[in-house]
Structures are given as structure tokens and as C-alpha cells.
Design an enzyme around this catalytic site. Structure first.
Site, short mmCIF file in Angstrom:
data_model
loop_
_atom_site.label_atom_id
_atom_site.label_comp_id
_atom_site.label_asym_id
_atom_site.label_seq_id
_atom_site.Cartn_x
_atom_site.Cartn_y
_atom_site.Cartn_z
N GLU A 48 0.82 -1.21 0.00
CA GLU A 48 0.00 0.00 0.00
C GLU A 48 0.86 1.26 0.00
O GLU A 48 0.60 2.21 -0.75
CB GLU A 48 -0.92 0.04 1.23
N CYS A 79 -0.32 1.28 7.19
CA CYS A 79 -0.89 1.48 5.85
C CYS A 79 -2.23 2.21 5.89
O CYS A 79 -2.48 3.08 5.05
CB CYS A 79 -1.00 0.14 5.14
#
Length: 158
Positions: A48, A79
């Protein structure tokens, strides 16, 4: 999510935990990435984060408020935090992470009203496929560990 699964397979092929991510804007993929923690020897090299960095470079802005993030595994605290700070519009993930998921599982970010930005969270997209690639990866890892425990002792010292 199918494109994110392809990224996850790239990670598995490199012996990285198979997590893949794509960033979508105006129905087009603008960035893609997969886990690279082992390759880069960096705790930050999650799929991510790498995808958001690429999207930011492509758009020449840190603000991704018109972008959606698709990832095969529920994001961890780092993330989801990065996606909130990047103002991602929506986070769509495949399978939950009982040990580290911080959108709904361990932490439900919707229950933190003080956050200045709440991305839309959609869970369970292609859940079986996303879970299967992870299960297969760790099954193979356990087999290799059983066959050659000495090579894993070196890795476990980190």
C-alpha cells in the site's frame, strides 16, 4: 482487485508475503505495487505504501482524495494511517488480517471520530482468492522450514 492479485503473485514469486495493491483514479489504474520488505530490507515497503508513493509521484501531489486503493489483505496500522493522511477516498480489501488488520479487525477506524478523514472501507472483495494466495504461500514456507530448518534459523535471528 484482480490486478492487485497479480501484484500479490509477483510478491510470492520473490518470496515476499503475497500482498498486492493498486491505486485507481477515474476507473484507471495509476499505480501498482507489491510487498517488498525482504527485497528492500525495509519495514515500510508494504504494497500500500509503495503504491501510494507511486500514485503521489504520478499525480505530483500527496493528496489522493480522488483515488481508491485496492489491496488483497486488510491494511495494517501503518498502511491505513498512510491512506488516511493521503486522503484516499476508499480502501477496498480482499481478506481480513486477524493479526494486523486495522480497518475493521483489530482496530475499526470508523470508531475513531476524531480522525479528520475517514476513507470508505469495503471488505471482502474476491475474499477467497485473496486468502488462498496467502494460505498457499505460508503452507509452502512451512514445508521448506520443515525440510531445511537450518536455513530458517539464520533468518529468524533478525
Amino acid at each position: 482487485m484482480k490486478a492487485a492479485l497479480k501484484e500479490a503473485q509477483k510478491a510470492a514469486d520473490k518470496d515476499e508475503v503475497p500482498v498486492g495493491c493498486v491505486i485507481v483514479r477515474d476507473h484507471k489504474i495509476i499505480a501498482r505495487a507489491h510487498n517488498m520488505r525482504e527485497t528492500k530490507q525495509s519495514a515500510y515497503a508494504h504494497a500500500e505504501v509503495l503504491a501510494m508513493q507511486k500514485a503521489s509521484r504520478k499525480l505530483n501531489t500527496w493528496c489522493l482524495n480522488d483515488c481508491d486503493l485496492y489491496v488483497t489483505l486488510e491494511p495494517c496500522m501503518m498502511c491505513i494511517g498512510t491512506s488516511i493522511l493521503s486522503r484516499v477516498h476508499a480502501v477496498i480489501y480482499g481478506t481480513s488480517d486477524p493479526k494486523g488488520g486495522c480497518t475493521k479487525t483489530l482496530i475499526d477506524i470508523d470508531r475513531i471520530p476524531e480522525l479528520n478523514c475517514h476513507p470508505i472501507i469495503i471488505e471482502g472483495v474476491l475474499q477467497q482468492e485473496c486468502a488462498a494466495i496467502l494460505k498457499q504461500f505460508f503452507k509452502e514456507k512451512r514445508k521448506r522450514r520443515k525440510r531445511d530448518p537450518e536455513s530458517f534459523k539464520k533468518q529468524d535471528k533478525h
